[in-house]
Design a protein around this motif. Structure first.
Motif, PDB file in Angstrom:
ATOM      1  N   PRO A   4       0.810  -1.226   0.000  1.00 19.93           N
ATOM      2  CA  PRO A   4       0.000   0.000   0.000  1.00 19.93           C
ATOM      3  C   PRO A   4       0.837   1.267   0.000  1.00 19.93           C
ATOM      4  O   PRO A   4       0.412   2.284  -0.556  1.00 19.93           O
ATOM      5  CB  PRO A   4      -0.795  -0.103   1.304  1.00 19.93           C
ATOM      6  CG  PRO A   4      -0.804  -1.531   1.655  1.00 19.93           C
ATOM      7  CD  PRO A   4       0.466  -2.107   1.127  1.00 19.93           C
ATOM      8  N   VAL A   5       2.037   1.219   0.601  1.00 22.15           N
ATOM      9  CA  VAL A   5       2.857   2.435   0.666  1.00 22.15           C
ATOM     10  C   VAL A   5       3.310   2.839  -0.734  1.00 22.15           C
ATOM     11  O   VAL A   5       3.249   4.011  -1.108  1.00 22.15           O
ATOM     12  CB  VAL A   5       4.056   2.233   1.608  1.00 22.15           C
ATOM     13  CG1 VAL A   5       4.876   3.502   1.678  1.00 22.15           C
ATOM     14  CG2 VAL A   5       3.578   1.838   2.988  1.00 22.15           C
ATOM     15  N   PHE A  17       3.527  17.381  -4.586  1.00 23.33           N
ATOM     16  CA  PHE A  17       3.974  16.364  -3.628  1.00 23.33           C
ATOM     17  C   PHE A  17       5.488  16.244  -3.645  1.00 23.33           C
ATOM     18  O   PHE A  17       6.134  16.358  -2.616  1.00 23.33           O
ATOM     19  CB  PHE A  17       3.364  15.000  -3.942  1.00 23.33           C
ATOM     20  CG  PHE A  17       1.927  14.862  -3.536  1.00 23.33           C
ATOM     21  CD1 PHE A  17       1.546  15.092  -2.226  1.00 23.33           C
ATOM     22  CD2 PHE A  17       0.966  14.509  -4.470  1.00 23.33           C
ATOM     23  CE1 PHE A  17       0.217  14.975  -1.855  1.00 23.33           C
ATOM     24  CE2 PHE A  17      -0.361  14.383  -4.100  1.00 23.33           C
ATOM     25  CZ  PHE A  17      -0.739  14.622  -2.792  1.00 23.33           C
ATOM     26  N   ALA A  52      -1.256  11.792  -9.465  1.00 20.88           N
ATOM     27  CA  ALA A  52      -2.038  13.007  -9.207  1.00 20.88           C
ATOM     28  C   ALA A  52      -1.213  14.244  -9.509  1.00 20.88           C
ATOM     29  O   ALA A  52      -1.720  15.225 -10.056  1.00 20.88           O
ATOM     30  CB  ALA A  52      -2.512  13.022  -7.751  1.00 20.88           C
ATOM     31  N   LEU A  63       0.292   6.728  -6.675  1.00 22.71           N
ATOM     32  CA  LEU A  63      -0.937   7.508  -6.864  1.00 22.71           C
ATOM     33  C   LEU A  63      -0.649   9.002  -6.716  1.00 22.71           C
ATOM     34  O   LEU A  63      -1.206   9.831  -7.432  1.00 22.71           O
ATOM     35  CB  LEU A  63      -1.972   7.064  -5.824  1.00 22.71           C
ATOM     36  CG  LEU A  63      -3.432   7.299  -6.174  1.00 22.71           C
ATOM     37  CD1 LEU A  63      -3.801   6.585  -7.450  1.00 22.71           C
ATOM     38  CD2 LEU A  63      -4.336   6.835  -5.038  1.00 22.71           C
ATOM     39  N   MET A  64       0.250   9.340  -5.776  1.00 26.30           N
ATOM     40  CA  MET A  64       0.611  10.749  -5.594  1.00 26.30           C
ATOM     41  C   MET A  64       1.337  11.276  -6.830  1.00 26.30           C
ATOM     42  O   MET A  64       1.077  12.401  -7.275  1.00 26.30           O
ATOM     43  CB  MET A  64       1.489  10.900  -4.344  1.00 26.30           C
ATOM     44  CG  MET A  64       0.689  10.871  -3.047  1.00 26.30           C
ATOM     45  SD  MET A  64       1.654  10.216  -1.685  1.00 26.30           S
ATOM     46  CE  MET A  64       2.353  11.673  -1.023  1.00 26.30           C
ATOM     47  N   ILE A 100      10.558   2.496   0.984  1.00 28.93           N
ATOM     48  CA  ILE A 100       9.885   1.872   2.129  1.00 28.93           C
ATOM     49  C   ILE A 100       9.117   0.643   1.647  1.00 28.93           C
ATOM     50  O   ILE A 100       9.018  -0.362   2.353  1.00 28.93           O
ATOM     51  CB  ILE A 100       8.944   2.875   2.839  1.00 28.93           C
ATOM     52  CG1 ILE A 100       9.767   3.867   3.662  1.00 28.93           C
ATOM     53  CG2 ILE A 100       7.954   2.151   3.750  1.00 28.93           C
ATOM     54  CD1 ILE A 100       8.940   4.953   4.319  1.00 28.93           C
ATOM     55  N   ILE A 126       0.242   4.197  -2.699  1.00 29.23           N
ATOM     56  CA  ILE A 126      -0.122   5.603  -2.487  1.00 29.23           C
ATOM     57  C   ILE A 126       0.941   6.520  -3.094  1.00 29.23           C
ATOM     58  O   ILE A 126       0.621   7.574  -3.631  1.00 29.23           O
ATOM     59  CB  ILE A 126      -0.355   5.895  -0.984  1.00 29.23           C
ATOM     60  CG1 ILE A 126      -1.085   7.222  -0.821  1.00 29.23           C
ATOM     61  CG2 ILE A 126       0.926   5.939  -0.187  1.00 29.23           C
ATOM     62  CD1 ILE A 126      -2.483   7.230  -1.293  1.00 29.23           C
ATOM     63  N   LEU A 186       9.642   7.138   0.380  1.00 28.88           N
ATOM     64  CA  LEU A 186       8.385   6.399   0.295  1.00 28.88           C
ATOM     65  C   LEU A 186       8.508   5.236  -0.683  1.00 28.88           C
ATOM     66  O   LEU A 186       7.979   4.147  -0.455  1.00 28.88           O
ATOM     67  CB  LEU A 186       7.252   7.328  -0.144  1.00 28.88           C
ATOM     68  CG  LEU A 186       6.816   8.341   0.913  1.00 28.88           C
ATOM     69  CD1 LEU A 186       5.860   9.349   0.322  1.00 28.88           C
ATOM     70  CD2 LEU A 186       6.157   7.633   2.087  1.00 28.88           C
TER      71      LEU A 186
END
Lengths: 206, 536
Positions: free
Chosen positions: B217-218, B236, B228, B224-225, B254, B221, B251
């Motif tokens: 999930p990390v 971001f 976006a 996804l950032m 990670i 996202i 990120l």
């Protein structure tokens, strides 16, 4: 004939297993938002003043009303599960409808809140945002992205609960087999819990 | 009765719910068919990825432009990385062998959520198609490398967006498979199979599933950032919008460092199955292997910073990440010693799967030890972004996971297809693989030490010799892979019928038919012995 079985025999039901699966899925959702919370924390630390100034533009009242709405909706879906355990299908259905209704009210509020920002020229990529400080830009970016992603989860939740509603109505979900209802409740509490973090981070830090 | 009935004595290949043979595959919720669907998809992508690798090596056979332009080379290493990482090695062993064998090895009829399992494959296909679209859409294929580092991924005019969205979608497939396996292992083990009677391959799948669940999930996202940011200009990671590109790297790693353990742990599980079977001896330190598996999965979360020694971090962070990196080497070494101790005084039966398992030990050890050079801050700064790094992770990922994959394929092939493969060709393929592999990647260590940077399509004349050797190695490697794959494909079609238990294994999968029946077991077995209780 002894070796012949129906394919339906494959379809097994494991209440605990399904719930475990849902909990695991909820972990992943928390980690998904976790990445955003880390980003928020880093940028807040780097731009404390800008975050403070930008947060003052948000309406605490609207945020507080939405918080209350979500908390009540969490209560209604929890009660619908209890109602199902007492085998009261009618009450279960009413409480599910109430949850969906509250979720829609939340989204309508959100719509007007976003709409007001956008009409003031505050939206990602707008000319106005390009002129403010980089910290405020980051704040609004995070605001739109995080509340937007949360709103998307609300919409998914509404669809999920609606599906459960129809399954309760046609009897597929019943007092002996209601793990789907319970899972929709778990999901809804997740959506609620994330909002509980979003509300102070964006509305109350001023 | 109008409903279709099935015969429990038939193999799962004979079970047909639809008239169309294609629908029988792509709509099947049988874990064995889904495992094979993954196998065929992964092998198809592997051929593409491997040929791209060969093309890059041919470009590097001489300085200057040889067969492609610089921009094509950039696109080639990006595409090679995306295919190999996201489409092959991350789903890899769990999706193929986990799906096929996990339920059988723990004495279950299927995974906990068969429909979700099929959905995972569909999501995988969807993600793959979207990622591949990046090659044909817009202004040319992406050239960012598989890591999509900011701010370049915002500045490039190449088509990065579909690749990002594809990788995001593939993450869901990975998460759902992990979720399915955890619930399966918790809820569906056969009676008597306590946690400490579970074979080691399921154990590594269990640890892997947790990483898939908690790390994916990390990156989801994060991607996804970036999506976006590219689509809506939300700030971001782009410094132009106030973002911090180093935060992107944090990120990204990670997830992507634990992902390395998603890739290697199941391969270690395979080796832990193969070695006891071909030694006819119980595995040395069963509990130590489990503990080290869980320890690798756990410590693996805290070492991501070692990808970023030169990116700009505090000195404290540098030495902490370095220390943790050295710590994670300990459980890996524990495993190696356990496997070697298992071989000691065993009745060694040198069959093809054991060849691959020993190949794993050899190549993985070189990869692991060179990893220490990179884990130490001082030496890493020296070889950072050189071909030394490329050689290191190919030894670990290809020499480790890739070899583990082929060990698994040769070990369980008779179970999956009910056929035996040709031993001579398998041996030729194996030795060609090892020789080609060493020729390809060993020179890259020295080239890196001498300062040859990675991701360059051109180099100075002084690096010519090593590169020639490396490129010829690539040709041998690809030819041997072709031999291995063709041998298995023809054997699956025309091979001799294999006995139920060709290797005298004692884990549960060797007690069912080859190929297994739809529900695997006539009656669910009751487990009384440990998984490797051989007579010795």
């Amino acid at each position: 004939m002894e070796n012949q079985v129906h394919i339906q025999a494959h379809d097994h039901y494991d209440h605990e297993g399904s719930k475990l699966g849902m909990w695991l899925f909820i972990f992943t959702e928390f980690l998904l938002f976790g990445g955003l919370f880390i980003t928020y924390a880093v940028y807040k630390y780097m731009n404390p003043v800008a975050f403070h100034m930008a947060a003052e533009e948000l309406s605490v009242t609207v945020g507080a009303i939405n918080t209350v709405i979500l908390l009540v909706s969490s209560a209604t879906i929890a009660m619908s599960i209890s109602a199902m355990q007492y085998n009261d299908v009618k009450l279960t259905k009413r409480l599910l409808l109430a949850t969906i209704l509250l979720a829609i009210v939340f989204l309508v509020n959100k719509y007007f809140e976003w709409g007001a920002k956008i009409s003031h020229g505050i939206y990602p990529g707008s000319e106005q945002l390009m002129e403010v400080s980089r910290g405020e830009l980051l704040f609004y970016g995070l605001y739109f992205f995080m509340t937007g992603l949360h709103a998307l989860h609300i919409i998914i939740g509404v669809v999920f609960i609606a599906v459960v509603y129809f399954k309760v109505a046609n009897g597929t979900v019943h007092a002996e087999r209601y793990v789907l209802l319970e899972n929709s409740g778990l999901y809804w509490h997740l959506v609620d819990a994330i909002w509980i973090f979003l509300f102070p981070l964006f509305y109350l830090i001023t | 009765m109008a409903e279709p009935t099935i015969n429990l004595e038939q193999s799962f290949y004979e079970v047909k719910n639809y008239k169309s043979p294609i629908l029988n595959w792509i709509l099947s919720t049988d874990h064995k068919r889904i495992g094979l669907l993954y196998l065929y998809s992964i092998m198809t992508f592997f051929v593409v990825g491997a040929l791209l690798g060969l093309a890059m090596k041919l470009e590097l056979i001489a300085p200057g432009k040889t067969i492609m332009e610089a921009q094509t080379y950039n696109a080639a290493f990006t595409f090679h990385g995306i295919i190999m990482i996201f489409l092959i090695i991350i789903p890899g062993l769990p999706a193929v062998f986990g799906n096929f064998l996990l339920p059988i090895m723990i004495g279950a009829k299927d995974v906990a959520f068969p429909k979700l399992n099929l959905l995972s494959w569909w999501i995988y296909v969807l993600g793959a198609i979207v990622a591949l679209l990046s090659q044909v859409m817009g202004d040319g294929p992406p050239d960012t490398g598989w890591t999509f580092y900011a701010p370049y991924s915002f500045k490039t005019t190449s088509t990065v967006l579909p690749a990002l969205i594809g990788a995001f979608i593939l993450g869901f497939s990975s998460i759902l498979t992990g979720l399915n396996f955890i619930v399966t292992i918790h809820r569906m083990r056969a009676p008597g199979m306590t946690w400490l009677k579970m074979p080691l391959f399921p154990w590594t799948l269990y640890a892997t599933a947790w990483i898939q669940l908690l790390a994916t999930p990390v990156v989801g996202i994060t991607l996804l950032m970036v999506i976006a940011e590219k689509m809506f200009q939300i700030g971001f990671f782009d410094p132009a919008l106030g973002g911090d590109p180093i935060l992107f790297q944090h990120l990204f790693w990670i997830y992507s460092h634990p992902a390395v353990y998603i890739m290697i742990l199941p391969a270690m599980g395979v080796i832990s199955e193969v070695i006891p079977t071909f030694c006819q001896k119980t595995i040395f330190g069963y509990k130590a292997i489990i503990a080290s598996t869980l320890l690798i999965a756990f410590v693996g979360y805290f070492v991501w910073g070692h990808h970023m020694y030169t990116a700009g971090m505090s000195d404290t962070a540098l030495w902490l990440f370095s220390l943790l990196t050295f710590l994670v080497a300990i459980p890996s070494a524990i495993k190696i010693f356990n496997w070697i101790a298992t071989l000691y005084k065993g009745s060694i039966n040198l069959e093809i799967p054991l060849y691959w398992a020993l190949g794993f030990l050899f190549l993985f050890m070189i990869g692991g030890l060179t990893g220490l050079v990179l884990g130490s801050v001082a030496t890493d700064v020296y070889v950072h972004d050189t071909s030394f790094v490329v050689a290191h992770f190919h030894f670990v990922m290809f020499g480790g996971t890739g070899t583990g994959f082929f060990a698994a394929l040769h070990y369980w092939f008779p179970k999956m297809y009910g056929k035996s493969y040709d031993n001579t060709w398998a041996k030729v393929g194996f030795w060609g693989f090892i020789i080609g592999f060493m020729m390809l990647y060993m020179p890259m260590f020295t080239l890196g030490m001498q300062g040859m940077p990675r991701r360059y399509f051109d180099y100075l004349e002084q690096f010519h010799g090593g590169n020639i050797l490396s490129s010829f190695g690539a040709i041998i490697l690809i030819a041997s892979l072709a031999i291995v794959i063709i041998n298995l494909v023809t054997s699956a079609k025309r091979g001799k019928k294999a006995p139920k238990n060709p290797w005298d294994g004692i884990t549960l999968e060797w007690q069912v038919d080859s190929p297994p029946t739809l529900e695997n077991f006539e009656t669910i077995p009751v487990v009384e012995k440990g998984p490797y209780d051989y007579k010795k």
